[in-house]
Design a protein around this motif. Structure first.
Motif, short mmCIF file in Angstrom:
data_model
loop_
_atom_site.label_atom_id
_atom_site.label_comp_id
_atom_site.label_asym_id
_atom_site.label_seq_id
_atom_site.Cartn_x
_atom_site.Cartn_y
_atom_site.Cartn_z
N MET A 1 -14.54 -10.61 83.75
CA MET A 1 -14.47 -9.92 82.46
C MET A 1 -14.88 -8.46 82.62
O MET A 1 -15.92 -8.17 83.23
N THR A 2 -14.05 -7.55 82.14
CA THR A 2 -14.41 -6.14 82.15
C THR A 2 -15.40 -5.86 81.04
O THR A 2 -15.16 -6.22 79.89
N LEU A 3 -16.51 -5.24 81.38
CA LEU A 3 -17.54 -4.94 80.40
C LEU A 3 -17.29 -3.55 79.83
O LEU A 3 -17.17 -2.57 80.57
N ARG A 4 -17.18 -3.46 78.52
CA ARG A 4 -16.95 -2.19 77.84
C ARG A 4 -18.29 -1.55 77.50
O ARG A 4 -19.16 -2.19 76.91
N ILE A 5 -18.46 -0.28 77.86
CA ILE A 5 -19.75 0.38 77.72
C ILE A 5 -19.65 1.56 76.76
O ILE A 5 -18.82 2.46 76.91
N CYS A 6 -20.52 1.52 75.75
CA CYS A 6 -20.64 2.60 74.78
C CYS A 6 -22.03 3.22 74.88
O CYS A 6 -22.95 2.61 75.43
#
Length: 316
Positions: A1-6
């Motif tokens: 799973m690609t982790l989305r970072i904000c």
């Protein structure tokens, strides 16, 4: 799973618009998915937070015109601050100004002191959650009303009659809604019914996993899957102070030790590799998005360190 970072900042601690603009533009250039900010009118400690607070949605409207692809939003807007009709209009307008990059985090509000300071009514928690439920219903109803039709709502706290439900946001059926928090009962239910993302802010992996189980169970009880809506995005807020050396990390962590009205948190203080490990733990319990809270919005090197040594290891 690609982790989305904000990235997530708290401008009420002392940031004017230029500070936020520099930070958002650098975050965009560094490859972060989103720039989110708190919606508060007062600091939680003794520091006055000079030059003073900035309004969240006024700021995001300006940032929408000065950025090109980073997503923009609040974590979270209290329902006590704004009426749902004008808020729906405001967020839709900023969504249009950004070309469809806005997200609305909405919560019941909790910090009584800022309400007293600025003359904002602060009802009991049960009423604030009732208002949160109504606001979620009104805002999503307005956004989803077809052009040419009107929207009406008759509730205990808000009444709308034949609202034209304009302007329409770019995103259809509307900007993503984020509901989050530590509440064990109403919060999971409201997230399951109305939200696109559930966020657990600044707690341990173990506590976050428990919150995810509650919201997953609420999704099953409310029949979310039967409505054809996608599963909730599960996200976590992580307080971060990392450095190239232990001394750098301690320096960045110093503001975390000041007295505050905030609930206890679980910060990650250490090296880039330690942050990668912590994010892996959140991924293992189902998180697909992380909001990193960075305390010093003038510390652009902190952003670049994370972008250079953490993001490449997450598939972002």
């Amino acid at each position: 799973m690609t982790l989305r970072i904000c990235v997530f900042i708290e401008p009420h601690r002392g940031a004017d618009h230029d500070d936020q603009l520099r930070f958002a533009q650098r975050a965009e250039a560094c490859g972060f998915e989103g720039f989110f900010r708190a919606d508060h009118y007062q600091t939680m400690g003794a520091d006055p937070g000079l030059p003073g607070p900035t309004d969240a949605w006024l700021t995001l409207a300006a940032l929408a015109r000065e950025t090109s692809h980073i997503r923009l939003g609040t974590l979270v807007t209290p329902v006590t601050f704004r009426l749902p009709g004008p808020l729906a209009l405001m967020v839709a307008q900023v969504d249009r100004m950004s070309g469809g990059r806005v997200e609305l985090g909405l919560g019941a509000g909790w910090y009584e002191r800022e309400h007293i300071s600025y003359g904002i009514p602060f009802p009991a928690a049960s009423e604030r959650f009732d208002r949160l439920e109504e606001q979620l219903s009104v805002i999503t109803g307005l956004w989803r009303t077809p052009v040419g039709e009107t929207f009406s709502h008759r509730g205990n706290h808000y009444r709308l009659l034949d609202a034209p439900a304009l302007p329409k946001p770019v995103q259809v059926p509307g900007p993503p809604i984020i509901v989050g928090g530590r509440g064990p009962k109403r919060t999971p239910e409201l997230a399951a019914r109305y939200a696109d993302e559930f966020n657990m802010p600044f707690k341990s992996v173990t506590e976050t996993a428990r919150a995810y189980r509650r919201v997953t169970e609420a999704s099953a009880r409310t029949g979310r899957a039967d409505t054809g809506r996608p599963p909730l995005v599960l996200s976590a807020g992580v307080v971060v102070a990392i450095g190239r050396t232990p001394a750098d990390a301690r320096r960045r962590a110093a503001p975390l030790h000041t007295e505050s009205a905030l609930p206890p948190e679980d910060p990650l203080i250490g090296s880039p590799s330690q942050l990668v490990d912590r994010l892996g733990e959140f991924t293992a319990i189902g998180a697909s998005r992380i909001h990193l809270r960075l305390t010093d919005f003038t510390d652009l090197d902190h952003l670049e360190l994370i972008a250079g040594e953490v993001l490449p290891q997450l598939g972002t």
